[in-house]
Design a protein around this motif. Structure first.
Motif, PDB file in Angstrom:
ATOM      1  N   PHE A   1      60.050  -9.099  36.799  1.00  0.00           N
ATOM      2  CA  PHE A   1      59.318  -9.835  37.641  1.00  0.00           C
ATOM      3  C   PHE A   1      58.093 -10.762  36.880  1.00  0.00           C
ATOM      4  O   PHE A   1      57.571 -10.161  36.207  1.00  0.00           O
ATOM      5  CB  PHE A   1      58.749  -8.940  38.845  1.00  0.00           C
ATOM      6  N   GLU A   2      57.977 -11.883  37.302  1.00  0.00           N
ATOM      7  CA  GLU A   2      56.793 -12.506  36.761  1.00  0.00           C
ATOM      8  C   GLU A   2      55.888 -13.286  37.768  1.00  0.00           C
ATOM      9  O   GLU A   2      56.366 -13.830  38.735  1.00  0.00           O
ATOM     10  CB  GLU A   2      57.266 -13.734  35.783  1.00  0.00           C
ATOM     11  N   LYS A   3      54.524 -13.119  37.392  1.00  0.00           N
ATOM     12  CA  LYS A   3      53.653 -13.662  38.564  1.00  0.00           C
ATOM     13  C   LYS A   3      53.527 -15.143  38.259  1.00  0.00           C
ATOM     14  O   LYS A   3      53.021 -15.279  37.060  1.00  0.00           O
ATOM     15  CB  LYS A   3      52.429 -12.904  38.632  1.00  0.00           C
ATOM     16  N   VAL A   4      53.831 -15.788  39.125  1.00  0.00           N
ATOM     17  CA  VAL A   4      53.587 -17.292  38.941  1.00  0.00           C
ATOM     18  C   VAL A   4      52.413 -17.959  39.639  1.00  0.00           C
ATOM     19  O   VAL A   4      51.918 -19.038  39.272  1.00  0.00           O
ATOM     20  CB  VAL A   4      54.772 -18.017  39.076  1.00  0.00           C
ATOM     21  N   TYR A   5      51.995 -17.484  40.447  1.00  0.00           N
ATOM     22  CA  TYR A   5      50.708 -17.901  41.219  1.00  0.00           C
ATOM     23  C   TYR A   5      49.641 -16.631  41.940  1.00  0.00           C
ATOM     24  O   TYR A   5      50.224 -15.877  42.176  1.00  0.00           O
ATOM     25  CB  TYR A   5      51.346 -18.795  42.422  1.00  0.00           C
ATOM     26  N   SER A   6      48.482 -16.991  41.790  1.00  0.00           N
ATOM     27  CA  SER A   6      47.450 -16.146  42.312  1.00  0.00           C
ATOM     28  C   SER A   6      46.300 -16.712  42.844  1.00  0.00           C
ATOM     29  O   SER A   6      45.797 -17.785  42.261  1.00  0.00           O
ATOM     30  CB  SER A   6      47.124 -14.991  41.298  1.00  0.00           C
ATOM     31  N   GLN A   7      45.869 -16.239  44.080  1.00  0.00           N
ATOM     32  CA  GLN A   7      44.695 -16.806  44.456  1.00  0.00           C
ATOM     33  C   GLN A   7      44.006 -15.492  45.230  1.00  0.00           C
ATOM     34  O   GLN A   7      44.355 -14.563  45.831  1.00  0.00           O
ATOM     35  CB  GLN A   7      44.634 -17.702  45.669  1.00  0.00           C
ATOM     36  N   GLY A   8      42.591 -15.837  45.260  1.00  0.00           N
ATOM     37  CA  GLY A   8      41.716 -14.775  46.109  1.00  0.00           C
ATOM     38  C   GLY A   8      40.909 -13.722  45.266  1.00  0.00           C
ATOM     39  O   GLY A   8      41.373 -13.612  43.951  1.00  0.00           O
ATOM     40  N   ALA A   9      40.224 -13.096  45.666  1.00  0.00           N
ATOM     41  CA  ALA A   9      39.571 -11.983  45.254  1.00  0.00           C
ATOM     42  C   ALA A   9      39.540 -10.753  46.141  1.00  0.00           C
ATOM     43  O   ALA A   9      40.426  -9.696  45.682  1.00  0.00           O
ATOM     44  CB  ALA A   9      38.164 -12.075  44.763  1.00  0.00           C
ATOM     45  N   MET A  10      38.843 -10.543  47.094  1.00  0.00           N
ATOM     46  CA  MET A  10      39.199  -9.537  48.079  1.00  0.00           C
ATOM     47  C   MET A  10      40.387  -9.460  48.719  1.00  0.00           C
ATOM     48  O   MET A  10      41.118  -8.389  49.208  1.00  0.00           O
ATOM     49  CB  MET A  10      37.939  -9.431  49.153  1.00  0.00           C
ATOM     50  N   THR A  11      41.058 -10.569  49.237  1.00  0.00           N
ATOM     51  CA  THR A  11      42.269 -10.779  49.891  1.00  0.00           C
ATOM     52  C   THR A  11      43.076 -11.650  48.859  1.00  0.00           C
ATOM     53  O   THR A  11      42.731 -12.901  48.522  1.00  0.00           O
ATOM     54  CB  THR A  11      41.895 -11.595  51.126  1.00  0.00           C
ATOM     55  N   ASN A  12      44.118 -11.063  48.412  1.00  0.00           N
ATOM     56  CA  ASN A  12      44.793 -11.761  47.559  1.00  0.00           C
ATOM     57  C   ASN A  12      46.140 -12.231  47.918  1.00  0.00           C
ATOM     58  O   ASN A  12      46.946 -11.666  48.810  1.00  0.00           O
ATOM     59  CB  ASN A  12      45.164 -10.790  46.277  1.00  0.00           C
ATOM     60  N   VAL A  13      46.531 -13.312  47.453  1.00  0.00           N
ATOM     61  CA  VAL A  13      47.939 -13.978  47.596  1.00  0.00           C
ATOM     62  C   VAL A  13      48.586 -14.248  46.200  1.00  0.00           C
ATOM     63  O   VAL A  13      48.028 -14.837  45.614  1.00  0.00           O
ATOM     64  CB  VAL A  13      47.843 -15.300  48.528  1.00  0.00           C
ATOM     65  N   GLU A  14      49.903 -13.659  46.020  1.00  0.00           N
ATOM     66  CA  GLU A  14      50.509 -13.950  44.824  1.00  0.00           C
ATOM     67  C   GLU A  14      51.924 -14.454  45.016  1.00  0.00           C
ATOM     68  O   GLU A  14      52.393 -14.048  45.989  1.00  0.00           O
ATOM     69  CB  GLU A  14      50.650 -12.590  43.819  1.00  0.00           C
ATOM     70  N   ILE A  15      52.436 -15.187  44.064  1.00  0.00           N
ATOM     71  CA  ILE A  15      53.792 -15.344  44.262  1.00  0.00           C
ATOM     72  C   ILE A  15      54.726 -14.738  42.879  1.00  0.00           C
ATOM     73  O   ILE A  15      53.960 -14.830  41.827  1.00  0.00           O
ATOM     74  CB  ILE A  15      53.987 -17.053  44.179  1.00  0.00           C
ATOM     75  N   TRP A  16      55.547 -13.838  43.151  1.00  0.00           N
ATOM     76  CA  TRP A  16      56.266 -13.122  41.960  1.00  0.00           C
ATOM     77  C   TRP A  16      57.725 -13.929  42.096  1.00  0.00           C
ATOM     78  O   TRP A  16      58.476 -14.130  43.100  1.00  0.00           O
ATOM     79  CB  TRP A  16      56.443 -11.940  42.249  1.00  0.00           C
ATOM     80  N   VAL A  17      58.349 -13.935  40.886  1.00  0.00           N
ATOM     81  CA  VAL A  17      59.748 -14.589  40.801  1.00  0.00           C
ATOM     82  C   VAL A  17      60.545 -13.587  40.120  1.00  0.00           C
ATOM     83  O   VAL A  17      60.227 -12.971  39.143  1.00  0.00           O
ATOM     84  CB  VAL A  17      59.686 -15.910  39.809  1.00  0.00           C
ATOM     85  N   ASP A  18      61.624 -13.265  40.508  1.00  0.00           N
ATOM     86  CA  ASP A  18      62.695 -12.372  39.936  1.00  0.00           C
ATOM     87  C   ASP A  18      63.281 -13.261  38.835  1.00  0.00           C
ATOM     88  O   ASP A  18      64.026 -14.090  39.004  1.00  0.00           O
ATOM     89  CB  ASP A  18      63.673 -11.924  41.077  1.00  0.00           C
ATOM     90  N   ARG A  19      63.188 -12.693  37.445  1.00  0.00           N
ATOM     91  CA  ARG A  19      63.612 -13.474  36.507  1.00  0.00           C
ATOM     92  C   ARG A  19      65.072 -13.120  36.443  1.00  0.00           C
ATOM     93  O   ARG A  19      65.675 -14.167  35.714  1.00  0.00           O
ATOM     94  CB  ARG A  19      63.017 -12.918  35.210  1.00  0.00           C
ATOM     95  N   GLU A  20      65.860 -12.395  37.057  1.00  0.00           N
ATOM     96  CA  GLU A  20      67.437 -12.447  36.926  1.00  0.00           C
ATOM     97  C   GLU A  20      68.018 -13.158  38.018  1.00  0.00           C
ATOM     98  O   GLU A  20      68.875 -13.874  37.920  1.00  0.00           O
ATOM     99  CB  GLU A  20      67.757 -11.020  37.111  1.00  0.00           C
ATOM    100  N   THR A  21      67.316 -13.423  39.153  1.00  0.00           N
ATOM    101  CA  THR A  21      67.917 -14.185  40.523  1.00  0.00           C
ATOM    102  C   THR A  21      67.241 -15.707  40.707  1.00  0.00           C
ATOM    103  O   THR A  21      67.711 -16.500  41.387  1.00  0.00           O
ATOM    104  CB  THR A  21      67.938 -13.246  41.396  1.00  0.00           C
ATOM    105  N   GLY A  22      65.973 -15.645  40.293  1.00  0.00           N
ATOM    106  CA  GLY A  22      65.047 -16.699  40.642  1.00  0.00           C
ATOM    107  C   GLY A  22      64.609 -16.741  42.119  1.00  0.00           C
ATOM    108  O   GLY A  22      63.965 -17.732  42.373  1.00  0.00           O
ATOM    109  N   VAL A  23      64.689 -15.595  42.679  1.00  0.00           N
ATOM    110  CA  VAL A  23      64.290 -15.544  44.071  1.00  0.00           C
ATOM    111  C   VAL A  23      62.627 -15.305  44.113  1.00  0.00           C
ATOM    112  O   VAL A  23      62.146 -14.619  43.360  1.00  0.00           O
ATOM    113  CB  VAL A  23      64.944 -14.389  44.935  1.00  0.00           C
ATOM    114  N   ASN A  24      61.716 -16.083  44.825  1.00  0.00           N
ATOM    115  CA  ASN A  24      60.529 -15.768  44.898  1.00  0.00           C
ATOM    116  C   ASN A  24      59.911 -15.004  45.824  1.00  0.00           C
ATOM    117  O   ASN A  24      60.529 -14.907  47.085  1.00  0.00           O
ATOM    118  CB  ASN A  24      59.939 -17.345  45.225  1.00  0.00           C
ATOM    119  N   TYR A  25      59.087 -14.301  45.879  1.00  0.00           N
ATOM    120  CA  TYR A  25      58.575 -13.215  46.612  1.00  0.00           C
ATOM    121  C   TYR A  25      56.964 -13.429  46.776  1.00  0.00           C
ATOM    122  O   TYR A  25      56.383 -13.956  45.864  1.00  0.00           O
ATOM    123  CB  TYR A  25      58.803 -11.879  46.149  1.00  0.00           C
TER     124      TYR A  25
END
Length: 64
Positions: A8-32
């Motif tokens: 898994f690779e983190k491709v996006y992150s925002q926030g400090a106390m409340t975090n929002v992140e987007i992770w990509v599965d490098r085998e399937t390409g599915v975003n979480y």
């Protein structure tokens, strides 16, 4: 023994106390989508407007 790449690779992150992140599965390409606030957090598949999973293009792996 060759070192394995992380799945898994983190491709996006925002926030400090409340975090929002987007992770990509490098085998399937599915975003979480991962969100956390304090000691609570949640993870779900990121969906497009039609309700289908968002899939990123994968890097081609050169044959060894």
């Amino acid at each position: 023994m060759a070192k394995e790449a992380k799945r898994f690779e983190k491709v996006y992150s925002q926030g400090a106390m409340t975090n929002v992140e987007i992770w990509v599965d490098r085998e399937t390409g599915v975003n979480y989508l991962f969100t956390s606030s304090g000691y609570a957090g949640g993870l779900t598949v990121l969906l497009d407007r039609n309700g289908n999973p968002v899939i990123s293009p994968l890097e081609r792996k050169d044959p060894e």
